[in-house]
Enzyme design. Structure first.
Site, PDB file in Angstrom:
ATOM      1  N   TYR A 173     -93.964 -35.165  -3.270  1.00 17.85           N
ATOM      2  CA  TYR A 173     -93.923 -36.539  -2.778  1.00 17.85           C
ATOM      3  C   TYR A 173     -94.575 -37.490  -3.780  1.00 17.85           C
ATOM      4  O   TYR A 173     -95.794 -37.721  -3.769  1.00 17.85           O
ATOM      5  CB  TYR A 173     -94.624 -36.652  -1.428  1.00 17.85           C
ATOM      6  N   HIS A 226     -92.245 -24.590   0.068  1.00 16.31           N
ATOM      7  CA  HIS A 226     -91.393 -25.773   0.155  1.00 16.31           C
ATOM      8  C   HIS A 226     -89.977 -25.493  -0.343  1.00 16.31           C
ATOM      9  O   HIS A 226     -89.776 -25.086  -1.489  1.00 16.31           O
ATOM     10  CB  HIS A 226     -92.020 -26.897  -0.676  1.00 16.31           C
TER      11      HIS A 226
END
Length: 334
Positions: free
Chosen positions: A55, A138
């Protein structure tokens, strides 16, 4: 298993703050607005926060850590992710992977044991904290890795998860799981490994029930607690179908999704229920779902979500959705 994401005792709020927008997803968020959002979430009773190196190439982690360090460490639950290692690069583009004005790093996929440890330790340095409450693997899915997906999954089972279990024994991590929007990859992992938690994005929502038949019952039976992301399916359940182009799963929504959403909107209108309220409240009724994580961009979006969670929905609304074939018979409702 006790709750991984216990709500604030004062508010019993089952809403957490997702950190992708804090990494400048799609458009920039100022430092002041990011700080105001985290502070507003805390003031409302939120005690669960999620982020990832992905992010904003560490920007989200830095922003969250800077605000959360003001509070006692045992008063909040913080998750981040492994699988992408950040490598310094002065020439790295300032916009990558949907994020803008990012920090000067390149992402390198690394699911090795050494890469997993480095990822956790690097995240802790960016956060300025000494432990993660949850570490998710992830995006170990076919949509992300294509032909390499079987190889990646094998490495996740053989290296990544054992490395996370070692970090858990050392106290750097308290719980481990997967962060994905792929139901099948979770089912494959669960055939060979145990997970504490799951960050599941978009696959159990008012619109998409693909996790319901097999995955959610398994999670209940095995005590895997779910933090649910993507309850608006990246936009269509927040905006509806009547105000311009709708997005589903981060792309223009296909006609079938638009038509189904329009039918849900019609029931919402008949019962005076905001679409966003139904989308937020519906998945929390399932016993596998412990919390919904909301990727808010500004304080107003967070405050709207709080209001939608508190909006009273009469039981007849859910019955009407079932009768029209818009909810499976086995789906629990609030």
């Amino acid at each position: 298993m006790p709750p991984v994401f216990p709500p604030c005792a004062a508010s019993q709020l089952r809403l957490g703050l997702g950190g992708a927008p804090l990494g400048n997803l799609f458009s920039a968020v100022t430092d002041d607005d990011a700080q105001a959002l985290v502070d507003a979430a805390w003031a409302s009773g939120c005690r669960s926060f999620d982020t990832a190196p992905h992010y904003g190439h560490g920007l989200s982690e830095r922003r969250l850590g800077d605000r959360l360090r003001r509070h006692p460490r045992d008063d909040f639950v913080l998750s981040s992710k492994v699988g992408r290692v950040l490598v310094p690069d002065a020439g790295a583009p300032r916009a990558q992977h949907g994020y803008v004005d990012i920090l000067p790093f390149r992402q390198v996929w690394d699911f090795s044991a050494a890469g997993t440890r480095r990822s956790v330790e690097d995240s802790l340095q960016r956060l300025g904290l000494s432990r993660l409450d949850v570490a998710y693997v992830h995006d170990p899915d076919a949509a992300t890795h294509g032909a390499r997906a079987p190889e990646v999954l094998r490495q996740v089972i053989d290296e990544t998860l054992p490395a996370l279990r070692q970090l858990k024994q050392e106290g750097l991590v308290r719980a481990i799981g997967l962060g994905t929007n792929d139901v099948d990859v979770v089912l494959q992992v669960l055939r060979e490994a145990d997970l504490d938690v799951l960050m599941l994005a978009g696959r159990y929502s008012l619109l998409d029930h693909s996790a319901l038949p097999e995955l959610l019952p398994q999670c209940v039976a095995r005590g895997v607690r779910i933090a649910l992301g993507g309850v608006f399916n990246s936009g269509i359940l927040a905006t509806g179908t009547r105000h311009g182009a709708a997005t589903f799963n981060y792309a223009p929504a296909a006609g079938t999704w638009v038509e189904r959403t329009a039918r849900i909107e019609a029931v919402c209108e008949a019962y005076g229920v905001p679409l966003r309220a139904a989308a937020l409240q519906f998945p929390l009724a399932h016993p596998a779902v412990e919390i919904v994580m909301l990727g808010a961009r500004q304080v107003a979006e967070w405050e709207d979500a709080l209001a939608m969670l508190q909006h009273r929905i009469q039981p007849g609304f859910w019955t009407a959705l079932r009768e029209q074939g818009l909810l499976p018979a086995e789906a629990p409702t609030p």
